[in-house]
Design a protein around this motif. Structure first.
Motif, short mmCIF file in Angstrom:
data_model
loop_
_atom_site.label_atom_id
_atom_site.label_comp_id
_atom_site.label_asym_id
_atom_site.label_seq_id
_atom_site.Cartn_x
_atom_site.Cartn_y
_atom_site.Cartn_z
N VAL A 34 -29.68 34.95 34.46
CA VAL A 34 -31.66 34.00 33.92
C VAL A 34 -31.93 35.05 33.08
O VAL A 34 -32.09 36.15 32.78
CB VAL A 34 -32.06 34.38 35.71
N GLY A 35 -33.74 34.04 32.88
CA GLY A 35 -33.78 35.24 31.72
C GLY A 35 -35.68 34.31 32.08
O GLY A 35 -35.87 33.39 32.77
N TRP A 36 -36.60 34.51 31.29
CA TRP A 36 -37.25 34.52 31.18
C TRP A 36 -38.07 34.23 29.51
O TRP A 36 -37.53 35.06 28.39
CB TRP A 36 -38.57 35.28 31.28
N PHE A 37 -38.15 33.65 29.28
CA PHE A 37 -38.63 32.74 27.73
C PHE A 37 -40.65 32.78 27.90
O PHE A 37 -41.11 32.80 28.45
CB PHE A 37 -38.48 31.90 26.94
N ARG A 38 -40.85 32.72 26.59
CA ARG A 38 -42.70 32.47 26.12
C ARG A 38 -42.88 32.01 24.69
O ARG A 38 -42.28 31.26 24.06
CB ARG A 38 -43.63 33.64 25.89
N GLN A 39 -43.14 30.86 25.61
CA GLN A 39 -44.35 30.04 24.51
C GLN A 39 -45.76 29.95 24.42
O GLN A 39 -46.42 30.04 25.05
CB GLN A 39 -44.33 28.53 24.43
N CYS A 96 -38.81 30.22 32.78
CA CYS A 96 -38.43 30.86 33.69
C CYS A 96 -35.92 29.89 33.97
O CYS A 96 -36.91 28.80 33.17
CB CYS A 96 -37.88 30.71 34.60
N ALA A 97 -35.83 30.55 32.96
CA ALA A 97 -34.22 29.89 32.50
C ALA A 97 -33.29 29.70 33.30
O ALA A 97 -32.63 31.65 33.43
CB ALA A 97 -33.93 29.35 30.88
N ALA A 98 -32.13 29.71 33.49
CA ALA A 98 -30.55 29.93 33.61
C ALA A 98 -29.74 29.42 33.08
O ALA A 98 -29.30 28.24 33.00
CB ALA A 98 -31.23 29.75 35.34
N HIS A 100 -25.01 29.11 33.83
CA HIS A 100 -24.02 29.69 34.52
C HIS A 100 -23.13 30.79 34.38
O HIS A 100 -23.43 30.49 33.51
CB HIS A 100 -22.68 28.34 35.59
N SER A 101 -22.92 31.71 34.70
CA SER A 101 -22.15 32.50 34.50
C SER A 101 -21.01 32.78 33.80
O SER A 101 -20.16 32.73 33.03
CB SER A 101 -21.99 33.83 35.63
N SER A 102 -20.65 30.94 34.20
CA SER A 102 -18.87 31.02 33.31
C SER A 102 -19.37 30.65 32.55
O SER A 102 -18.04 30.21 31.28
CB SER A 102 -19.00 29.39 34.18
N THR A 103 -20.56 29.90 31.90
CA THR A 103 -20.79 29.67 30.44
C THR A 103 -21.07 30.16 29.33
O THR A 103 -21.70 32.00 30.15
CB THR A 103 -21.59 28.30 30.83
N ALA A 104 -20.78 30.08 28.27
CA ALA A 104 -21.29 31.27 27.27
C ALA A 104 -22.40 31.64 27.52
O ALA A 104 -23.06 30.65 26.81
CB ALA A 104 -20.84 31.12 26.16
N TRP A 105 -23.38 32.76 27.29
CA TRP A 105 -24.46 32.96 26.98
C TRP A 105 -24.94 34.55 26.38
O TRP A 105 -24.11 35.26 26.58
CB TRP A 105 -25.84 32.63 27.90
N GLY A 106 -26.04 34.61 26.13
CA GLY A 106 -26.37 35.79 24.94
C GLY A 106 -26.88 35.78 24.22
O GLY A 106 -27.38 34.68 23.60
N PRO A 107 -27.25 36.92 23.34
CA PRO A 107 -27.92 36.79 22.18
C PRO A 107 -27.30 35.76 20.92
O PRO A 107 -28.27 35.57 19.74
CB PRO A 107 -27.90 38.09 21.53
N SER A 108 -26.39 35.55 21.03
CA SER A 108 -25.77 34.95 19.74
C SER A 108 -25.40 33.28 19.90
O SER A 108 -25.43 32.64 19.25
CB SER A 108 -23.76 34.93 19.81
N TYR A 109 -26.78 33.35 21.49
CA TYR A 109 -26.39 31.94 21.65
C TYR A 109 -28.15 31.15 21.24
O TYR A 109 -29.11 31.84 21.74
CB TYR A 109 -26.02 31.54 22.60
N ASP A 111 -31.63 30.42 22.43
CA ASP A 111 -32.34 29.93 23.25
C ASP A 111 -30.99 30.90 24.66
O ASP A 111 -31.06 30.08 26.20
CB ASP A 111 -32.51 28.56 23.75
N TYR A 112 -30.52 31.56 23.82
CA TYR A 112 -28.70 32.76 25.27
C TYR A 112 -28.29 31.49 25.46
O TYR A 112 -28.34 32.49 26.80
CB TYR A 112 -30.41 33.24 25.74
N GLY A 113 -28.15 30.43 25.02
CA GLY A 113 -26.71 29.48 26.12
C GLY A 113 -27.61 29.23 27.26
O GLY A 113 -27.17 28.93 27.31
N MET A 114 -29.34 29.54 27.28
CA MET A 114 -29.76 28.89 28.77
C MET A 114 -29.55 27.33 28.89
O MET A 114 -30.00 26.98 27.82
CB MET A 114 -30.91 29.08 29.10
#
Length: 127
Positions: A34-39, A96-98, A100-109, A111-114
C-alpha cells in the motif's frame, strides 16, 4: 481487485497534524502493498510513502521523511498516514494506492507499480 476509500482530509494550520485513513475492500487486503501519493494544484502526482504488509519494505519521499508515518491495521483493512509538522507545501489531494504483493512494485516502477487507486482526500495547510 481491491477498492480503496480515503478519509481524514481537511484544513489545518502549518505545524499541525492530520491522520488520513484508507479502507480497502476484500478479505486479502493484507496481501497488498500500500502507498500514499499526492497531487498539488497545477502539479503532477508524486510519491509520498509505501510499504508492504510488514515493515520489511518501507519507503518515504525525502520531502516527508521524519514528518509522515505510514502504518496499517490488516485486521481492519486500513492504512493510515500520520502527518505531523505540516507545511503549506503539503497542500494536495492525497491518494491511497495498492498493488498485490505478487506483482512487481517499488521505486523502479512508475507510480511504484501501484495498480489500484482511491479517489483522494484533500489536505489544505494554511500558513
Amino acid at each position: 481487485q481491491v477498492q480503496l476509500v480515503e478519509s481524514g482530509g481537511g484544513l489545518v494550520q502549518a505545524g499541525g497534524s492530520l491522520r488520513l485513513s484508507c479502507v480497502g475492500s476484500g478479505r486479502t487486503f493484507s496481501s497488498y502493498a500500500v502507498g500514499w501519493f499526492r497531487q498539488a494544484p497545477g502539479k503532477e502526482r508524486e510519491f509520498v510513502t509505501a510499504k508492504d504488509w510488514s515493515d520489511y519494505r518501507l519507503y518515504y519521499a525525502d520531502s516527508v521523511k521524519g514528518r509522515f508515518t505510514i502504518s496499517r491495521d490488516n485486521a481492519k483493512n486500513t492504512v493510515y498516514l500520520q502527518m505531523n509538522s505540516l507545511k503549506p507545501e503539503d497542500t494536495a489531494v492525497y491518494y491511497c494506492a495498492a498493488a498485490h504483493s505478487s506483482t512487481a512494485w517499488g521505486p523502479s516502477y512508475q507510480d511504484y507499480g501501484m495498480k489500484y487507486w482511491g479517489k483522494g482526500t484533500l489536505v489544505t495547510v494554511s500558513s
